[in-house]
Design an enzyme around this catalytic site. Structure first.
Site, PDB file in Angstrom:
ATOM      1  N   HIS A  13      53.496  44.020  -3.926  1.00 60.59           N
ATOM      2  CA  HIS A  13      54.260  42.852  -4.381  1.00 60.59           C
ATOM      3  C   HIS A  13      54.025  41.636  -3.494  1.00 60.59           C
ATOM      4  CE1 HIS A  13      57.505  44.214  -1.514  1.00 60.59           C
ATOM      5  NE2 HIS A  13      57.729  42.914  -1.435  1.00 60.59           N
ATOM      6  N   ASP A  55      53.587  50.892  -3.283  1.00 61.56           N
ATOM      7  CA  ASP A  55      53.625  49.448  -3.053  1.00 61.56           C
ATOM      8  C   ASP A  55      52.673  49.063  -1.913  1.00 61.56           C
ATOM      9  OD1 ASP A  55      54.296  46.815  -3.156  1.00 61.56           O
ATOM     10  OD2 ASP A  55      56.452  47.106  -2.912  1.00 61.56           O
ATOM     11  N   SER A 100      58.714  42.954   4.139  1.00 62.30           N
ATOM     12  CA  SER A 100      57.854  43.604   3.155  1.00 62.30           C
ATOM     13  C   SER A 100      56.419  43.595   3.648  1.00 62.30           C
ATOM     14  CB  SER A 100      57.930  42.873   1.814  1.00 62.30           C
ATOM     15  OG  SER A 100      59.182  43.064   1.211  1.00 62.30           O
TER      16      SER A 100
END
Length: 735
Positions: free
Chosen positions: A80, A215, A666
């Site tokens: 992402h 991810d 992230s």
């Protein structure tokens, strides 16, 4: 299950701070004992040194974190986080978002886009004395002097175009640090799994656990043949980082100590209760309402236009993530009496402060007054600012502001409009088309305009510019005309406006340019009011933080600055947690969970080749038999001696740990105790979202992609053999 105030307050002392803290690297030696307790053997002094392994391999994307994993500039981050680069290269004829992408050679690696950057932090220097010396009392002058001092330091720091420097405030203006970062301007896409892997579970599973998300994505940094950063060119060569991470193919087990390094975005743990109430009662619900309307609109328009779906995929994913987080915050405030907890702790602090230094207690009264003023300003300006949300109007405003700023000496220009900013400014103008559609932009703008006319505060110059439209149909007609007549949809026209004068803007017939000129003075007046308030707060907040830090030290509580997108380290252990439904959430998930969730429809539509590999149990060397080191001594204590069986017999997909993370973390590398890569941070559990305001160690868990799943995907599913050869893989046996 509501956590009572008494129980929650117990969490605010002693054990509650077990793994709390988003620490600046220089602080690591001061918590060396805590690292040792968690089984983190790498010396704290080594972690404090940004020039040594592993910290010199951790990089920022500007909005996420990444890390070097090969001597040829290979970088790993979250899927992402690389979404914009994948989207940039996705077309109708090859949709890499849906199908994934793998470059089998470096010659096949495409640019991730003109705005993509990697920032390598090389130094962090305390410049508090240089920023705060002899500041004037008048608020606006005080604000402007802080900015001028910062710009002067930045100019000295940026000795060439290869570096980007910034001055960042810590502890709400009590401290300032000068940060120097090397900029890599040529970033390329290398390997990305399809979204059905990278975002498996979609918004349904977002912030939830158990998770089964792959991810991850690989990028590569390129530089000129001279080894220096350069813009994209076919002649560029892979960047050679000073170090790159070793990858432990054995991963970690439950109870193992881990640490995470990255660039967390923002936390509010030192904010007053009144700020929490404002966020809970007005700010978050208001933001959530707007986000949900935009999400619904883009989704609906994307169903009928595949090109829109691709262009707005990144925007939509970002909005959905923010929406889920806002809902999680609001739910968390209801489930746990965070307001009551902060109110009680605040009262204890005030009692202590009154006893220790009675004169300083007046600081809180003044701070509360200024915060109330700030909150009123936010509410007053909210709808007018949103009414200018059109991408093309925002572009026109920036261009006109640039023309205004260029009339000043470079040192006096507003940040973002100096000569040092022009490359990014130009790249931003070029990139607009990759995530822009006229009909979507028009529709979203109309929604904000309708919200604007539905509230009492109006701005006369803005209403006049829109011919005093008073209802939806008036706005539709006016907006249709504006979009029909503008030339700002043409990227060459946008770029040409960078070189035009103020007079040329003011005589333009382009409707968006004219609108930008009309609202400029009003926006500048609002900006001036914001700066004056910031100047007032810059006197009071540091005094408040001085008192808070003294109070925390008196209680032997951890003292670290709120997150502010600068490099931090947090530590913890691999650990599950007791969820709100009274079930203990195990720390690891298995490949079989993917097939159990699979429906064949988004967001549970795993690729066929992945399902086949799982069905065939083609796990190879990535399979493990157990995720527990010693179930009798560790797991038994947590679950009343319900001992797990050592029959994991699969590949771990995701795992939990107690590290203290937030947005911006992230893509952050998750390290074992020896400083070897064992996973990537990508999320938090739903119950833990309120950690931005209050850290609760019993439920605060971060969610990571297990390195064994990444390696299994590369090996058995996508056959990224060329990339595996680049990696420095170690095992516990070979270390």
């Amino acid at each position: 299950m509501r956590i009572t105030l008494i129980a929650a307050l117990m969490l605010s002392s002693g054990f509650a701070h077990a793994d709390e803290g988003q620490w600046q690297p220089y602080q690591m030696p001061s918590i060396a004992d805590k690292l040792t307790e968690r089984g983190i053997d790498i010396p704290a002094t080594q972690l404090a040194n940004l020039g040594q392994y592993p910290m010199n391999a951790v990089v920022s994307l500007g909005y996420c974190t990444a890390s070097f994993v090969s001597p040829q500039g290979l970088v790993v981050t979250n899927h992402h986080c690389a979404y914009r680069g994948i989207q940039y290269n996705s077309k109708k004829e090859h949709n890499y978002l849906a199908d994934g992408f793998l470059a089998k050679s470096m010659s096949e690696e495409p640019s991730a886009g003109p705005s993509e950057r990697l920032y390598i932090t090389e130094s962090v220097t305390d410049v508090t004395a240089k920023i705060t010396a002899n500041l004037p009392d008048e608020p606006l002058q005080r604000y402007e002097q802080i900015q001028a001092n910062s710009k002067a330091l930045i100019k000295q720091c940026e000795t060439d175009d290869y570096y980007r420097c910034s001055v960042t405030s810590y502890h709400h203006g009590l401290e300032y640090f000068l940060i120097k970062q090397l900029i890599i301007r040529d970033v390329r896409l290398v390997y990305a799994p399809p979204e059905s892997v990278g975002g498996y579970g979609g918004d349904i599973d977002n912030y939830e656990y158990p998770r089964h998300s792959g991810d991850f994505t690989f990028l590569r940094a390129y530089v000129g043949k001279d080894g220096k950063p350069a813009v994209y060119s076919p002649d560029n060569v892979p960047f050679e980082p000073k170090s790159y991470l070793k990858i432990n193919a054995n991963g970690v087990k439950a109870g193992d100590g881990v640490f995470v390094a990255g660039y967390p975005g923002a936390t509010s743990r030192y904010n007053l209760t009144s700020e929490l109430k404002f966020a809970s009662d007005w700010l978050y619900p208001t933001y959530a309402k707007r986000y949900q309307l935009q999400i619904d609109t883009i989704n609906k328009m994307g169903e009928f236009n595949h090109d829109i779906a691709i262009k707005y995929a990144g925007t939509l994913a970002s909005m959905a993530n923010r929406m889920k987080k806002l809902n999680g915050l609001l739910d968390g405030f209801k489930a746990t009496d965070i307001v009551g907890i902060k109110q009680s702790r605040e009262q204890n602090f005030l009692t202590w402060l009154t006893q220790q230094e009675p004169a300083k207690a007046k600081i809180i009264t003044e701070l509360e007054r200024l915060l109330a003023e700030q909150q009123k300003q936010t509410q007053t300006n909210y709808y007018f600012e949103n009414a200018q949300s059109s991408t093309l109007l925002a572009t026109a405003k920036k261009l006109y502001r640039l023309a205004q700023e260029k009339q000043k000496p470079d040192a006096e220009r507003e940040s973002g409009y100096q000569q040092r900013d022009m490359k990014m400014f130009r790249a931003g103008l070029k990139r607009i088309d990759s995530s822009f559609d006229v009909e979507v932009d028009k529709t979203l703008w109309l929604q904000d305009l309708n919200a604007y006319i539905g509230q009492p505060l109006k701005v006369e110059v803005f209403d006049n510019a829109l011919n005093n439209a008073t209802d939806h149909q008036d706005f539709v007609a006016k907006v249709d005309g504006i979009y029909a007549l503008t030339e700002l949809t043409n990227p060459e026209v946008r770029l040409a406006w960078m070189d035009k004068s103020v007079a040329e803007f003011e005589s333009s017939s382009d409707p968006f340019i004219r609108l930008a000129v009309d609202v400029h003075d009003t926006n500048m007046a609002l900006e001036k009011a914001d700066k004056e308030l910031a100047g007032k707060l810059s006197k009071v907040k540091p005094l408040y933080m001085e008192a808070i830090i003294d109070y925390y030290k008196a209680n032997n509580w951890p003292v670290y600055a709120d997150a502010n997108r600068t490099l931090r380290i947090t530590y913890g252990m691999v650990d599950g947690y007791q969820s709100k439904d009274a079930l203990y959430k195990q720390p690891f998930t298995r490949l079989e969970g993917i097939t159990a969730k699979h429906t064949g429809e988004e967001p549970f539509n795993a690729p066929e080749k992945l399902l086949k590999a799982i069905k065939a149990k083609d796990y190879g060397k990535h399979e493990i038999s157990s995720v527990y080191n010693d179930p009798r001594s560790w797991f038994c204590k947590l679950t009343s001696c319900v001992e797990p069986k050592n029959d994991f017999n699969s590949v771990p997909v995701n795992f939990l740990s107690s590290v203290d993370t937030t947005g911006g973390n992230s893509g952050s590398p998750v390290f074992n105790g020896q400083g070897e890569l064992v996973g990537l941070n990508f999320d938090s559990t739903y119950e833990a979202i309120t950690k931005d305001w209050f850290f609760n160690p019993t439920i605060t868990r971060a969610v990571h992609v297990d390195i064994r799943y990444i390696l299994w995907m590369m090996d058995k599913v996508d056959h990224a053999d060329n990339l595996i050869k680049e990696l420095d893989l170690v095992t516990n046996e070979s270390r």
